[in-house]
Design an enzyme around this catalytic site. Structure first.
Site: not given
Ligand code: BG6
Length: 296
Positions: A159, A264
């Site tokens: 991510h 990501e």
């Molecule tokens: C991304 C998703 O990978 O992560 C989004 O596609 C999401 O939908 C984002 O909002 C952040 O996620 P989190 O759980 O870290 O708030």
């Protein structure tokens, strides 16, 4: 010393260029800083929790065994969004190479967050290898299914929060012609735009991107990040923009969406299935490159 441990984190410094460094938090084995020639490459929220109370908002959180919330797999659907790897303290295994400095972290059910392994009772072994080049950062993941009888089904995703000076004059290239699922519109379509620009909230998953297709983040004509993937056919492009940034307590400053973009790489469209004893491997390589235009 090119590798030092400092309480809850590990810092690698390149022996030939001390301005190239990477910092990895034991919690989530999350890369929270990568400096290339002294310049920070990753975006980390000023309100990110680094104390293990929640996943880090920024850097490179690791998503396993589920991306988002599962709607199809009973066991995975019991896990919180993005699984358990980013909310577990990993074991630092030590340094495996001195140049380029390379370290490894491990996670297994024995040390993972017990609240989460209780609801997803599968055996797994994860080894993350982080390699710091003078001009690159490689994060490599190996997932093994140690079970003698049970299959292991999972998603994997890096991510990655990348830094840019101004999102309005930044674009992401080499995704033209790819099929994508738009998580906001809940629609699948083919991207016909020559480049991906961000002028509002964006949350899309590109699918089946060939390994040899480099994804580049380009600002004012200059590629500021180049991303090479191995065994990671999908890529999420995410920017929360104004309203979503406001709704995230750990997203600061609230204008931070102007200086970040998440690209990501992952395997999230479907689940990877490992038979007992099998291993799966993938990596993300971040570096600087010249502009590479790859038309379909
Ligand atoms: C991304 C998703 O990978 O992560 C989004 O596609 C999401 O939908 C984002 O909002 C952040 O996620 P989190 O759980 O870290 O708030």
């Amino acid at each position: 010393m090119s590798v030092t441990t400092d309480g809850d984190r590990v810092v690698l410094t390149h022996p030939e260029d001390k301005t190239s460094t990477v910092t990895i938090l034991n919690y989530g084995a999350t890369v929270i800083s990568w400096k290339l020639k002294g310049k920070e490459q990753l975006w980390v929220s000023e309100a990110a929790k680094l104390d293990g109370s929640k996943p880090v908002r920024g850097g490179i959180p690791l998503v396993f065994p589920v991306f988002g919330k599962s709607k199809t797999d009973d066991a995975l659907s019991k896990l919180p969004q993005h699984g358990l790897a980013r909310n577990s303290a990993w074991e630092f295994l030590g340094q495996t190479k001195s140049n380029p400095p390379t370290v490894q972290f491990a996670l297994s059910p024995e040390i993972a967050n017990p609240e989460l392994t209780k609801v997803w009772p599968f055996d797994f072994s994860l080894i993350l290898t982080v390699e710091l080049g003078i001009d690159f950062l490689k994060t490599d993941i190996e997932v093994t299914n140690p079970s003698k009888s049970q299959e292991l089904k999972f998603n994997w995703l890096f991510h990655t929060y990348l830094k840019t000076e101004d999102i309005e004059d930044t674009f992401v290239s080499n995704l033209v012609g790819m099929e994508l699922y738009d998580q906001l519109l809940q629609e699948t379509y083919v991207d016909k735009h020559p480049v991906v620009t961000i002028h509002e909230e964006k949350d899309v998953i590109y699918r089946n991107i060939d390994d040899d297709r480099l994804i580049q983040v380009v600002r004012k004509g200059e590629p500021i990040h180049t991303l090479k993937r191995h065994n990671l056919p999908d890529a999420v492009v995410w920017n929360p923009w104004i309203a979503k940034s406001k709704s995230m307590a750990d997203f600061e400053p609230k204008t931070g969406y102007q200086t970040m973009i998440c690209v990501e790489p992952g395997h999230v469209h479907d689940l990877i299935t490992l038979a007992p004893g099998e291993t799966w491997n993938a990596y993300q390589l971040l570096y600087r490159d010249t502009l590479k235009y790859q038309a379909i």
